[in-house]
Each structure stands twice: as C-alpha cells, then as structure tokens.
Write a protein that holds these residues in place. Structure first.
Motif, PDB file in Angstrom:
ATOM      1  N   LEU A 116       0.801  -1.236   0.000  1.00 18.52           N
ATOM      2  CA  LEU A 116       0.000   0.000   0.000  1.00 18.52           C
ATOM      3  C   LEU A 116       0.830   1.281   0.000  1.00 18.52           C
ATOM      4  CD1 LEU A 116      -2.703  -1.096   2.582  1.00 18.52           C
ATOM      5  CD2 LEU A 116      -2.915  -1.023   0.100  1.00 18.52           C
ATOM      6  N   ALA A 117       1.900   1.313   0.777  1.00 12.25           N
ATOM      7  CA  ALA A 117       2.701   2.544   0.871  1.00 12.25           C
ATOM      8  C   ALA A 117       4.163   2.191   1.115  1.00 12.25           C
ATOM      9  CB  ALA A 117       2.185   3.427   1.997  1.00 12.25           C
ATOM     10  N   GLN A 118       5.037   2.929   0.468  1.00 11.66           N
ATOM     11  CA  GLN A 118       6.467   2.713   0.644  1.00 11.66           C
ATOM     12  C   GLN A 118       7.098   3.987   1.184  1.00 11.66           C
ATOM     13  OE1 GLN A 118       8.494   1.288  -2.802  1.00 11.66           O
ATOM     14  NE2 GLN A 118      10.500   1.407  -1.847  1.00 11.66           N
ATOM     15  N   SER A 119       7.897   3.855   2.208  1.00 12.25           N
ATOM     16  CA  SER A 119       8.554   4.999   2.823  1.00 12.25           C
ATOM     17  C   SER A 119       9.395   5.757   1.796  1.00 12.25           C
ATOM     18  CB  SER A 119       9.449   4.521   3.965  1.00 12.25           C
ATOM     19  OG  SER A 119      10.036   5.623   4.614  1.00 12.25           O
ATOM     20  N   GLY A 120       9.271   7.071   1.807  1.00  9.87           N
ATOM     21  CA  GLY A 120      10.036   7.907   0.892  1.00  9.87           C
ATOM     22  C   GLY A 120       9.391   8.117  -0.462  1.00  9.87           C
ATOM     23  N   SER A 121       8.196   7.599  -0.657  1.00  7.17           N
ATOM     24  CA  SER A 121       7.518   7.767  -1.950  1.00  7.17           C
ATOM     25  C   SER A 121       7.207   9.234  -2.199  1.00  7.17           C
ATOM     26  CB  SER A 121       6.211   6.967  -1.981  1.00  7.17           C
ATOM     27  OG  SER A 121       6.481   5.598  -1.920  1.00  7.17           O
ATOM     28  N   ILE A 122       7.411   9.662  -3.426  1.00  4.66           N
ATOM     29  CA  ILE A 122       7.165  11.050  -3.833  1.00  4.66           C
ATOM     30  C   ILE A 122       5.913  11.076  -4.702  1.00  4.66           C
ATOM     31  CG2 ILE A 122       8.069  13.012  -5.138  1.00  4.66           C
ATOM     32  CD1 ILE A 122       9.741  12.482  -2.688  1.00  4.66           C
ATOM     33  N   TYR A 123       5.044  12.038  -4.431  1.00  6.24           N
ATOM     34  CA  TYR A 123       3.817  12.209  -5.205  1.00  6.24           C
ATOM     35  C   TYR A 123       3.800  13.630  -5.753  1.00  6.24           C
ATOM     36  CZ  TYR A 123       2.665   8.033  -2.633  1.00  6.24           C
ATOM     37  OH  TYR A 123       2.702   6.766  -2.099  1.00  6.24           O
ATOM     38  N   ARG A 124       3.805  13.761  -7.048  1.00  2.00           N
ATOM     39  CA  ARG A 124       3.763  15.086  -7.688  1.00  2.00           C
ATOM     40  C   ARG A 124       2.329  15.585  -7.749  1.00  2.00           C
ATOM     41  NH1 ARG A 124       8.521  16.594  -9.855  1.00  2.00           N
ATOM     42  NH2 ARG A 124      10.026  14.923 -10.145  1.00  2.00           N
ATOM     43  N   GLY A 125       2.193  16.890  -7.645  1.00  2.00           N
ATOM     44  CA  GLY A 125       0.867  17.496  -7.721  1.00  2.00           C
ATOM     45  C   GLY A 125       0.469  18.100  -6.391  1.00  2.00           C
ATOM     46  N   ASN A 126      -0.822  18.168  -6.185  1.00  4.94           N
ATOM     47  CA  ASN A 126      -1.313  18.759  -4.940  1.00  4.94           C
ATOM     48  C   ASN A 126      -1.605  17.661  -3.914  1.00  4.94           C
ATOM     49  OD1 ASN A 126      -3.744  17.666  -5.774  1.00  4.94           O
ATOM     50  ND2 ASN A 126      -4.474  19.583  -6.629  1.00  4.94           N
ATOM     51  N   LYS A 127      -2.031  18.065  -2.730  1.00  5.98           N
ATOM     52  CA  LYS A 127      -2.247  17.107  -1.648  1.00  5.98           C
ATOM     53  C   LYS A 127      -3.354  16.106  -1.983  1.00  5.98           C
ATOM     54  CE  LYS A 127      -2.649  16.662   3.308  1.00  5.98           C
ATOM     55  NZ  LYS A 127      -2.653  17.311   4.602  1.00  5.98           N
ATOM     56  N   GLU A 128      -4.391  16.575  -2.650  1.00 11.55           N
ATOM     57  CA  GLU A 128      -5.496  15.681  -2.998  1.00 11.55           C
ATOM     58  C   GLU A 128      -5.027  14.532  -3.888  1.00 11.55           C
ATOM     59  OE1 GLU A 128      -5.839  19.124  -3.303  1.00 11.55           O
ATOM     60  OE2 GLU A 128      -6.819  19.203  -1.355  1.00 11.55           O
ATOM     61  N   ASP A 129      -4.128  14.825  -4.828  1.00 11.01           N
ATOM     62  CA  ASP A 129      -3.589  13.782  -5.702  1.00 11.01           C
ATOM     63  C   ASP A 129      -2.815  12.741  -4.882  1.00 11.01           C
ATOM     64  OD1 ASP A 129      -4.604  15.141  -7.881  1.00 11.01           O
ATOM     65  OD2 ASP A 129      -2.710  16.158  -8.339  1.00 11.01           O
ATOM     66  N   ALA A 130      -2.016  13.222  -3.942  1.00  9.79           N
ATOM     67  CA  ALA A 130      -1.232  12.318  -3.101  1.00  9.79           C
ATOM     68  C   ALA A 130      -2.131  11.476  -2.204  1.00  9.79           C
ATOM     69  CB  ALA A 130      -0.245  13.128  -2.265  1.00  9.79           C
ATOM     70  N   LEU A 131      -3.165  12.090  -1.654  1.00 12.11           N
ATOM     71  CA  LEU A 131      -4.095  11.346  -0.792  1.00 12.11           C
ATOM     72  C   LEU A 131      -4.831  10.262  -1.575  1.00 12.11           C
ATOM     73  CD1 LEU A 131      -5.551  14.238   1.385  1.00 12.11           C
ATOM     74  CD2 LEU A 131      -3.974  12.438   2.110  1.00 12.11           C
ATOM     75  N   ARG A 132      -5.174  10.574  -2.822  1.00 15.26           N
ATOM     76  CA  ARG A 132      -5.827   9.575  -3.665  1.00 15.26           C
ATOM     77  C   ARG A 132      -4.907   8.378  -3.900  1.00 15.26           C
ATOM     78  NH1 ARG A 132      -6.842  12.973  -7.946  1.00 15.26           N
ATOM     79  NH2 ARG A 132      -7.813  14.599  -6.771  1.00 15.26           N
ATOM     80  N   ALA A 133      -3.620   8.666  -4.102  1.00 12.90           N
ATOM     81  CA  ALA A 133      -2.658   7.596  -4.353  1.00 12.90           C
ATOM     82  C   ALA A 133      -2.451   6.718  -3.108  1.00 12.90           C
ATOM     83  CB  ALA A 133      -1.321   8.182  -4.806  1.00 12.90           C
ATOM     84  N   LEU A 134      -2.608   7.300  -1.933  1.00 16.41           N
ATOM     85  CA  LEU A 134      -2.427   6.567  -0.678  1.00 16.41           C
ATOM     86  C   LEU A 134      -3.745   6.126  -0.047  1.00 16.41           C
ATOM     87  CD1 LEU A 134       0.406   8.659   1.021  1.00 16.41           C
ATOM     88  CD2 LEU A 134       0.542   6.292   0.251  1.00 16.41           C
ATOM     89  N   ALA A 135      -4.821   6.164  -0.785  1.00  9.62           N
ATOM     90  CA  ALA A 135      -6.154   5.885  -0.230  1.00  9.62           C
ATOM     91  C   ALA A 135      -6.228   4.526   0.462  1.00  9.62           C
ATOM     92  CB  ALA A 135      -7.211   5.985  -1.319  1.00  9.62           C
ATOM     93  N   GLY A 136      -5.652   3.506  -0.108  1.00 14.50           N
ATOM     94  CA  GLY A 136      -5.688   2.177   0.495  1.00 14.50           C
ATOM     95  C   GLY A 136      -4.964   2.133   1.832  1.00 14.50           C
ATOM     96  N   ALA A 137      -3.819   2.779   1.898  1.00 17.37           N
ATOM     97  CA  ALA A 137      -3.047   2.809   3.144  1.00 17.37           C
ATOM     98  C   ALA A 137      -3.767   3.639   4.205  1.00 17.37           C
ATOM     99  CB  ALA A 137      -1.657   3.371   2.885  1.00 17.37           C
ATOM    100  N   ILE A 138      -4.391   4.734   3.800  1.00 14.71           N
ATOM    101  CA  ILE A 138      -5.121   5.588   4.737  1.00 14.71           C
ATOM    102  C   ILE A 138      -6.332   4.845   5.284  1.00 14.71           C
ATOM    103  CG2 ILE A 138      -6.485   7.716   4.947  1.00 14.71           C
ATOM    104  CD1 ILE A 138      -4.501   8.951   2.893  1.00 14.71           C
ATOM    105  N   GLU A 139      -6.969   4.045   4.443  1.00  9.21           N
ATOM    106  CA  GLU A 139      -8.117   3.255   4.888  1.00  9.21           C
ATOM    107  C   GLU A 139      -7.688   2.229   5.945  1.00  9.21           C
ATOM    108  OE1 GLU A 139     -10.939   0.007   2.829  1.00  9.21           O
ATOM    109  OE2 GLU A 139     -10.757   1.923   1.748  1.00  9.21           O
ATOM    110  N   LYS A 140      -6.519   1.637   5.735  1.00 10.24           N
ATOM    111  CA  LYS A 140      -6.009   0.649   6.687  1.00 10.24           C
ATOM    112  C   LYS A 140      -5.542   1.316   7.982  1.00 10.24           C
ATOM    113  CE  LYS A 140      -2.732  -3.144   7.110  1.00 10.24           C
ATOM    114  NZ  LYS A 140      -1.730  -3.944   6.421  1.00 10.24           N
ATOM    115  N   GLU A 141      -4.850   2.461   7.853  1.00 16.42           N
ATOM    116  CA  GLU A 141      -4.346   3.189   9.022  1.00 16.42           C
ATOM    117  C   GLU A 141      -4.422   4.693   8.765  1.00 16.42           C
ATOM    118  OE1 GLU A 141      -3.396   4.741  12.153  1.00 16.42           O
ATOM    119  OE2 GLU A 141      -3.456   2.564  12.234  1.00 16.42           O
ATOM    120  N   PRO A 142      -5.373   5.390   9.398  1.00 17.59           N
ATOM    121  CA  PRO A 142      -5.549   6.826   9.186  1.00 17.59           C
ATOM    122  C   PRO A 142      -4.321   7.679   9.531  1.00 17.59           C
ATOM    123  CG  PRO A 142      -7.464   5.902  10.281  1.00 17.59           C
ATOM    124  CD  PRO A 142      -6.424   4.820  10.237  1.00 17.59           C
ATOM    125  N   ALA A 143      -3.408   7.165  10.354  1.00 20.12           N
ATOM    126  CA  ALA A 143      -2.200   7.922  10.715  1.00 20.12           C
ATOM    127  C   ALA A 143      -1.312   8.190   9.499  1.00 20.12           C
ATOM    128  CB  ALA A 143      -1.416   7.177  11.782  1.00 20.12           C
TER     129      ALA A 143
END
Length: 117
Positions: free
Chosen positions: A52-79
């Motif tokens: 779901l998420a790898q430490s140090g991953s870079i997401y270009r764009g705005n915060k919403e784009d990054a949150l969309r990319a991490l949606a699965g990880a956020i669902e598993k752990e909101p932190a």
C-alpha cells in the motif's frame, strides 16, 4: 568577388533557419510548462505498509492527488495521512518523525504497528 557573393548568399540562407529554431524553442518552452496544480510534491515519510505505501515515496501534484494515491493505506491506518508532508517541509519533518514527543513521531509508531499486522 565571386567568393564574397557566395558567402553573403550563405548567410542569408542561414538567417531564416536560425529564426525558425528560436521560434521552435520559444514554442516548446510555453507548451512544456507543467500545469498549475502539479507544481509541488508530497512525500510519505512513514513506514512501509506492504502493498500500500512505501517509505520515501514522492507524489507530484497537490495534496489531494497524493491522498488519492495513498487511499488504500489511509483506509487501513488513518495515521498515514499525517505522514504525508509537502516538499518544502520535508527536511524538518524527517527529523521530527524520529524525535519522541511530537505528533509525527506518534503517527509513525501507530502506522508501524498497523503495518506489521
């Protein structure tokens, strides 16, 4: 004299090519500019969460784009959401995530516990 005439002819032929080249460069600069929303980047500074998420991953764009990319990880752990930092704050956030007694440190610990399960 004939040599001088030939040289001047060569110069006049090269001038339009140089102008075309300059016009193409100017056109390329204006069309290759990134869209307004994609100017910054965000970095995930939390632990690896398998699949779901790898430490140090870079997401270009705005915060919403990054949150969309991490949606699965956020669902598993909101932190995980707290561990997504803008590029301008990356250096300070990397120090704070390893310093006990602040929110980033606690969010990292929570995410690490969930990532192990």
């Amino acid at each position: 004299m004939a040599d001088l005439e030939m040289k001047t002819d060569v110069k006049t032929e090269a001038e339009p090519k140089a102008k075309e080249k300059g016009a193409r460069r100017a056109e390329r600069k204006t069309t290759d500019a990134p869209p307004e929303r994609a100017k910054g980047f965000w970095c995930y500074i939390g632990p690896n969460i398998k699949g779901l998420a790898q430490s140090g991953s870079i997401y270009r764009g705005n915060k919403e784009d990054a949150l969309r990319a991490l949606a699965g990880a956020i669902e598993k752990e909101p932190a995980v959401k707290a561990l997504l930092v803008p590029g301008k704050q990356l250096a300070g956030a990397r120090v704070r995530v390893r310093t006990p007694g602040n929110a980033l440190y606690e969010a990292y610990r929570r995410a690490a516990r969930k990532g192990e399960k």
